[in-house]
Design an enzyme around this catalytic site. Structure first.
Site, PDB file in Angstrom:
ATOM      1  N   LEU A 138       0.862  -1.173   0.000  1.00 37.70           N
ATOM      2  CA  LEU A 138       0.000   0.000   0.000  1.00 37.70           C
ATOM      3  C   LEU A 138       0.905   1.231   0.000  1.00 37.70           C
ATOM      4  O   LEU A 138       1.966   1.224   0.624  1.00 37.70           O
ATOM      5  CB  LEU A 138      -0.903   0.028   1.244  1.00 37.70           C
ATOM      6  CG  LEU A 138      -1.921  -1.115   1.393  1.00 37.70           C
ATOM      7  CD1 LEU A 138      -2.671  -0.978   2.716  1.00 37.70           C
ATOM      8  CD2 LEU A 138      -2.907  -1.129   0.227  1.00 37.70           C
ATOM      9  N   ASP A 139       0.478   2.275  -0.689  1.00 40.66           N
ATOM     10  CA  ASP A 139       1.258   3.503  -0.675  1.00 40.66           C
ATOM     11  C   ASP A 139       1.359   4.055   0.741  1.00 40.66           C
ATOM     12  O   ASP A 139       0.531   3.744   1.613  1.00 40.66           O
ATOM     13  CB  ASP A 139       0.620   4.550  -1.587  1.00 40.66           C
ATOM     14  CG  ASP A 139       0.621   4.134  -3.044  1.00 40.66           C
ATOM     15  OD1 ASP A 139       1.491   3.312  -3.410  1.00 40.66           O
ATOM     16  OD2 ASP A 139      -0.229   4.617  -3.805  1.00 40.66           O
ATOM     17  N   LYS A 140       2.342   4.895   0.970  1.00 41.24           N
ATOM     18  CA  LYS A 140       2.609   5.446   2.300  1.00 41.24           C
ATOM     19  C   LYS A 140       1.355   5.997   2.962  1.00 41.24           C
ATOM     20  O   LYS A 140       1.078   5.720   4.129  1.00 41.24           O
ATOM     21  CB  LYS A 140       3.667   6.548   2.195  1.00 41.24           C
ATOM     22  CG  LYS A 140       3.950   7.272   3.501  1.00 41.24           C
ATOM     23  CD  LYS A 140       4.942   8.400   3.307  1.00 41.24           C
ATOM     24  CE  LYS A 140       5.171   9.159   4.598  1.00 41.24           C
ATOM     25  NZ  LYS A 140       6.105  10.303   4.427  1.00 41.24           N
TER      26      LYS A 140
END
Length: 325
Positions: A138-140
């Site tokens: 998952l993106d930050k």
């Protein structure tokens, strides 16, 4: 840290005539084809006691095959005591609900303080699994559910299911700019942006990417969506929604700047201005357990910031509807 691997089997006669790499992939399905090919090329495979390092060599059937090797951690990272919100764990897998502002894997600018560092502290033996068992990211600033493999066997099966698009379902909740009238499917290949190194983009020569979406709720100038990934490209949902000219609220990388509607309430105006991350949450995960095959499902509550944003959008719609009347 390394794990010793010792595998032996007799090649079934019905597999006679097939290539060595194909036979080993069938005999030892807990290990990926690429890993098996590496072992062959690295002289880790013997046939009837003799090293055979040609993956395409065909066997007759009846041979005794042995693999003696070890699994090395791809790279040594620091184990750090970082709190993880664990929603499920057994001997093979771990499911976490990732918060915003937490990077999944160390990289340029984020050498530590990541999910991977936390996993090494929580489960030290995971160091022998490539990427500490991380099979999808998952993106930050995207929140929600992630599954992690605690063993090589679990990782191999999860990755296979992910690649085959079988028994691996990821659903997301998002809030985008603009009012969408209906759901649909986005089938647009994604690749690295031609001039912006940190951006991805829809590219003719990119990798295939498919996103399913449906409208969950409409507001005056925004839409709440439910989305399902069929593929898992970097920034896929963010890129696809921006391609439709409906970038996610708060997504400063892909054009999700504040767009308050005419006569927006002060609360909505402030909320949109202060929402500094993409409004994207991995809300539901369904997989076949990599060892038992059992179908398992988890859901993660919508995070407070997205709940508040949704409520503020509803209140704005209601307030302006009353003005009209």
């Amino acid at each position: 840290m390394s794990e010793q691997i010792s595998l032996q089997a007799e090649v079934p006669l019905e597999l006679g005539g097939k290539r060595l790499d194909q036979i080993l992939a069938q005999l030892f399905p807990d290990y990926s084809r690429s890993r098996i090919k590496t072992w062959i090329l690295d002289d880790k495979v013997t046939i009837n006691g003799e090293i055979l390092n040609v993956p395409r060599e065909k066997l007759l059937g009846g041979e005794l095959v042995s693999i003696e090797t070890e699994l090395e951690a791809a790279r040594e990272y620091e184990a750090q005591e970082i709190t993880l919100n664990i929603v499920y764990e057994d001997d093979d897998i771990l499911v976490i609900n990732k918060p915003a502002d937490l990077v999944v894997h160390p990289g340029a600018g984020n050498p530590s303080g990541t999910v991977l560092n936390a996993l090494l502290h929580h489960c030290p033996e995971i160091a022998s699994v490539p990427r500490a068992g991380i099979v999808h990211r998952l993106d930050k600033d995207t929140t929600g559910l992630m599954v992690v493999a605690k063993t090589i066997q679990a990782q191999t099966h999860l990755v296979k299911n992910l690649q085959k698009r079988e028994n691996f379902t990821r659903e997301y909740e998002a809030i985008c700019n603009g009012t969408m009238t209906a759901g649909g499917v986005i089938e647009q290949p994604i690749g690295r942006h031609s001039t912006k190194r940190t951006h991805m983009a829809v590219q003719v020569m990119g990798k295939p990417a498919v996103t399913h979406y449906r409208v969950a709720e409409k507001f005056r100038a925004h839409t709440r969506l439910r989305l399902r990934l069929e593929t898992g490209r970097t920034h896929q949902i963010r890129v696809h929604m921006a391609h439709l000219n409906h970038p996610l609220v708060g997504d400063q990388l892909y054009g999700g700047r504040p767009r308050p509607p005419k006569n927006a309430t002060p609360e909505l105006f402030q909320m949109l201005r202060d929402f500094k991350r993409q409004a994207l949450h991995a809300v539901r995960l369904q997989i076949a357990h990599p060892i038992t095959g059992e179908i398992m499902r988890w859901e993660a509550p919508i995070p407070d910031d997205m709940v508040k944003l949704t409520e503020t959008l509803r209140e704005d719609s209601q307030a302006n509807q009353e003005i009209e009347y």
